[in-house]
Design an enzyme around this catalytic site. Structure first.
Site, short mmCIF file in Angstrom:
data_model
loop_
_atom_site.label_atom_id
_atom_site.label_comp_id
_atom_site.label_asym_id
_atom_site.label_seq_id
_atom_site.Cartn_x
_atom_site.Cartn_y
_atom_site.Cartn_z
N HIS B 35 -54.94 38.45 69.24
CA HIS B 35 -54.78 37.85 70.56
C HIS B 35 -54.43 38.96 71.55
CE1 HIS B 35 -54.23 34.57 67.71
NE2 HIS B 35 -54.70 33.79 68.64
N LEU B 126 -45.78 27.63 67.38
CA LEU B 126 -45.17 27.73 68.71
C LEU B 126 -43.88 26.93 68.84
CD1 LEU B 126 -48.45 27.86 70.79
CD2 LEU B 126 -46.91 29.74 70.23
N HIS B 265 -57.27 34.91 76.12
CA HIS B 265 -56.19 34.58 75.18
C HIS B 265 -56.48 35.16 73.79
CE1 HIS B 265 -53.23 32.00 73.07
NE2 HIS B 265 -54.15 31.95 72.14
N GLU B 414 -33.36 17.02 64.99
CA GLU B 414 -33.50 17.57 63.64
C GLU B 414 -34.28 18.88 63.65
OE1 GLU B 414 -34.66 14.58 64.60
OE2 GLU B 414 -33.16 13.18 63.81
#
Lengths: 673, 673
Positions: B35, B126, B265, B414
């Site tokens: 990338h 991500l 990207h 969580e």
């Protein structure tokens, strides 16, 4: 909290809401379990919503153009059950309320879709309902875009709690709703400042109004016990032209000695507390007793939408037969008659052309023939459109100025996508599918599990399904994810070997009415292994003999997806050495398990050694295939992954991890001894 | 974008940043994968950060008081590798840059913790890095609270992209950081408005500044290519007294023909594009070439922190030996010497008292003896403190005015909890554990997987681990979750049968340096089955003979956790009928698999029929135990779940789903024929 002031300010409203509170206390007392505080706190909001706004007809709970009511804070299930009972829902009788949370009752611990009409979605895992709601609202927009306001024109209302808003998925939902200006989505936030551990402040001090506003929502803040304020806020929300969040300041466990405490969140079962709370409400009736006049008032609310429904039915009857048929079909999750012939034609063409393509591309080839004949499909991707191959030319992109667009750019929001797809499937009239990388099913897991539990046929298009994705490395390489999907009940996991199996898998996924599908697809190119056309859908059998042994059958290789190619190459090597070898392609273990024992035995006879080949962990359902459910069937081995992958080109990884025809041959010989 | 203006405005800065951009282009060209756009866009921010602010010493990358730099947008790995190479990190040589993304290189596709020093955490999925960072910053606060600024005083810097901010977990992280005013956490948002599918606007129009502000952050907006603005913003952020977010307006793939496009990207490998971009940068050197003077400037940056480090080492040397020893121990993930004796004493006491308690309560009993002797433990729960039994009296609650508090109220988050715990473990000096319900491991999955991949010993305390939780119903009842954890490589899944096994499991979890642990604990009470004290940790063997057969051994029952009690009851019934039955307790399948073959064979000899008992799905590693890896060892059956649970009291569910001693007896008899 001065309860008496509330009682006297609006006694008619008060008694209706008090019925919810009293039923909640009684049911939870009987069950000795449940969550009392939320229904007691939100009874006023729910009462105003049901009395003045919610378009529904208790006698026809599945009417497609009803408003949807989603209890995202699902632990407050007695709020919903009370409303359903009071308004005359036929599933939730007083008997069911008495049997709250008991074996076989329709009043499950948390609201469960399919247990009772009026439960629009299963909630309890927090954040799911509000995220489903985005899908409900999108489905409404899309269908209104296609069929017009005449047939589709309704709101989606949500009650969400602090827990829902703390879960990350809520941000994904908020962002999506704001982006698409879903103006018929109205969320009530039960702003009671209490969670299980104590005050919300312990863990969060976010200004929720600012947060929603930042994503383009209309926001209001009201006293959640003031019926006029509630009504006014809903009226304003409907006019906002944006998704609307109404922060309702409420008191959890209102009017009880546990009010405004975390104790009030759980099961209030103390008899004195219950008696005192009922006193405070001015509720003088016995347990589970609702006076007849009050029940009649509530039933009138339940019948309020009957006229709307009748008018809607008349409007539906007025459109063309073709349109009516289509509308009914899509709400029944039916497929068009020509789907089968369309898939067959594609299979025939592919078996002749025998292209070498990645199965993600195969999936696109299938979608290119399906989408034009199924207007109800809505596709999308979590920001990997070009990689997941989920967009076909005819779909149009859903947007503010293109409401009938059928493709959603979900953004980097796998969880929100999966939950919203569930919402679309639950809304009806839409068959959602959406893509991400297989490794990121991790992010979508809570919603994927709920699709299975709810028995809805959401389709998860998961590409880049092994170390075959190559250089992106182990963070992106699924190893255990096929196993995870297989471990989940009521889930069909398809790992097709070529375009033909991909087409068959899609046909099965679309024909499924009660089971979600996970399509596990490759990044890398695969040869067509099914070069002889069959009209029959062989994938429907789960596994089948792809290549028969020549000579005495001494080995059976069982493989899925990208490893079928390896199995065939290994068979060539073994046959060259005179070892008769059968290759079984196993695109769907779940469907294979459903076949008659005689068929399974025919495919996997006892005797020959068996080797399974899959670029994933053995734990994913392999052992029973290899060894037989009760054992002793065969000597067996497995070629696959036992640890995480690595960063390198795909071919190198297959070599280094020993997932090759040569390794397969060696394993067979080792087992033959 | 007028690159020449940037070049001339600050040529010294420009050439340093250009080195990052050129190395990025060259490495990705060589790998034909990667990338490019993000490192090209964020090179200016990273250059200023490393040159002017980041406290680090390239020669001592593990110095505990260094600032942490976390590349949450992990796909931009070449940004990090370039910085490490340029500043003189010994792992990332030019050779490694040349081998970007190849087998065996330290330059994995995405940054991987453990592959090279200077990589503080594994990113790529991500939203993880920014959430890890919250744990890093909390660990810093906690350790500073305990040891003072003298030993602990550093920043955590993060680069996050649009994708990170769209992932829901980022909201959990943002909420936590804001709540706790983590003022030493500084996040750079790479605001380039581009994702894979196109413009960010396609999927999100959230005002990120407002969103962060709503959670209590300090926010700034700057030109991400202006070195002075970047420097000023960092200075201001450090003074903010709150977590700080700096929105850096940047151009993805700056200066190339792919600038500001989604093409930018990905991997920019076109030779003309690369040549043109280098021209625009004024970069006249060959591939992988950095002129010596420029490299020297960068190495001086890498050496800038050496003095700081030396001073810190002197300060460490000045504190008491005991404190030094403890400080070193906790950063080496060592346990105190007396842990073993403490656990043994508890085991002895429990084996005598033989209490009947839920294993979640057992876990609390263990924590009550561990926490006082291990100051490095930091506990918490995702808003289920009273249910997960994770808080002990001595811990103190982490808060703005109690920085040395060791208990975190994570809120209903969580995923954020798991990711932040990973961050704490990575930071070092802290042994994090945190609880939620086992079913909600679903929410935490992405971070739990990363703990395993990163080889860090995070402890996940997962209670309510089966249908035994009862009335909350199938949304809350794990069925496949133990299987999911077992399918994940490098994870120890402990399902202890009583308090003794729970103590043993905790001992193993704390002694683990490279493997995370999942403790699967019950809601319901269980008898003590280990009533005879052993100093030896039997759980360390994974499985062991708990009760031997009397007479000829005809059956072996293998059970875990709450089902060991059922196995023992079934054994009584079988023995009464003269069927010699062994019971094997199997608290950790992974450790059992690690034992010598001879031991495993002793525990599970071929011959007797085998029945596995676990209130979960069979797919979770059972078949190999039951049938033998190569098959043919035994006839076998399984008593467990094959579908989702239901809402009812626990006892009723065990009966209805047939997980009983009687069903086990029937299965054994069926297999015996």
């Amino acid at each position: 909290m001065d309860i008496s002031a509330l009682r006297t300010a609006n006694p008619e409203h008060w008694s209706k809401a008090a019925a919810i509170r009293a039923l909640t206390l009684d049911a939870i007392h009987a069950a000795n379990s449940g969550h009392s505080g939320m229904p007691m706190g939100m009874a006023d909001v729910a009462t105003v919503l049901f009395e003045k706004h919610l378009k529904f007809d208790a006698a026809a709970p599945y009417w497609p153009d009803r408003d949807r009511f989603i209890l995202s804070a699902g632990h407050g299930s007695m709020l919903l059950y009370s409303l359903l009972y009071l308004t005359g829902n036929e599933d939730i009788t007083l008997e069911e309320i008495r049997n709250f949370r008991q074996w076989g009752s329709k009043t499950a611990g948390h609201p469960e879709y399919g247990h009772a009409s009026g439960v629009e979605t299963t909630t309890g895992p927090l954040g799911q309902g509000i995220s489903n709601a985005v899908g409900f609202a999108m489905a409404e927009e899309i269908l209104r875009g296609r069929y017009g306001k005449k047939l589709v024109d309704h709101y989606t209302y949500v009650i969400a709690g602090d827990g829902c808003l703390m879960e990350g998925v809520s941000q994904e939902a908020i962002g999506l709703a704001g982006r698409h200006q879903l103006s018929k989505l109205i969320v009530f936030w039960d702003n009671n400042n209490i969670t299980i551990d104590g005050s919300v402040d312990l863990a969060d001090r976010t200004d929720q109004l600012q947060r929603f506003k930042a994503s383009g929502w209309h926001v209001q803040e009201i006293d959640g016990h003031d019926p006029k304020a509630i009504d006014d806020a809903i009226v304003a929300a409907k006019k906002a032209g944006k998704p609307s969040m109404i922060a309702c300041k409420t008191h959890i466990a209102l009017g009880s000695s546990a009010q405004d405490t975390s104790k009030g969140h759980g099961a209030l079962t103390d008899e004195k507390l219950i008696a005192d709370a009922k006193d405070a409400y001015g509720w003088t009736y016995g347990p589970f007793e609702v006076p007849a006049d009050l029940k009649a008032q509530w039933e009138a609310i339940g019948a309020r939408g009957a006229a709307d429904r009748a008018e809607w039915e008349a409007r539906l009857a007025s459109v063309s037969d073709r349109k009516q048929e289509e509308f009914n079909r899509i709400f029944e999750r039916g497929v068009p008659k020509r789907l089968s012939a369309t898939i067959r034609a594609l299979k025939k063409q592919i078996s002749e052309e025998a292209p070498k393509v990645a199965t993600r591309k195969s999936s696109e080839m299938v979608l290119e023939v399906i989408n034009p004949i199924m207007p109800e499909t809505v596709g999308g991707s979590a920001d990997l459109t070009g990689s997941n191959n989920t967009l076909t030319g005819d779909m149009g992109v859903f947007d503010i100025d293109n409401r009938s667009g059928r493709y959603i750019h979900w953004g980097v929001r796998e969880h929100g996508m999966a939950a919203a797809m569930n919402g679309m499937a639950l809304h009806g009239g839409v068959r959602p599918y959406g893509g991400t990388f297989m490794a990121f099913t991790d992010y979508a897991r809570p919603a994927m599990r709920l699709a299975a539990l709810m028995k809805i046929p959401t389709v998860f298009v998961m590409t880049h399904d092994s170390i075959g994705l190559g250089e992106d490395g182990p963070t992106h390489q699924p190893v255990e994810h096929v196993a995870i999907s297989r471990a989940t009940p009521n889930t069909m996991v398809f790992r097709p070997a070529d375009t033909i199996e991909t087409a068959e898998a899609w046909e099965l996924a679309l024909n499924s009415k009660e089971t979600p599908s996970v399509l596990s697809l490759t990044r890398q190119g695969l040869p067509t292994v099914r070069t002889k056309h069959t009209t029959k859908n062989l994938t429907a059998q789960g596994g089948y003999v792809l290549a028969e042994a020549e000579g005495k059958r001494r080995a059976i290789l069982i493989a899925t997806g990208s490893e079928v190619e390896i199995a065939l190459a290994a068979r060539d090597l073994l046959q060259a050495e005179g070892i008769g070898t059968r290759v079984v392609s196993m695109p769907c273990m779940e469907l294979f398990a459903d076949q008659a024992a005689a068929y399974r035995k025919r495919v996997l006879p006892a005797g020959p050694v068996r080797v399974g080949i899959e670029a994933g962990v053995r734990i994913g359902g392999w052992d029973r295939l290899l060894l037989g459910e009760r054992g002793r069937e065969a000597k067996a081995g497995f070629i696959g992954m036992s640890d995480f992958g690595a960063s390198a080109p795909a071919g190198v990884l297959y070599e280094k991890f020993g997932i090759t025809a040569e390794a397969t041959v060696a394993k067979v010989k080792e087992l033959l001894g």
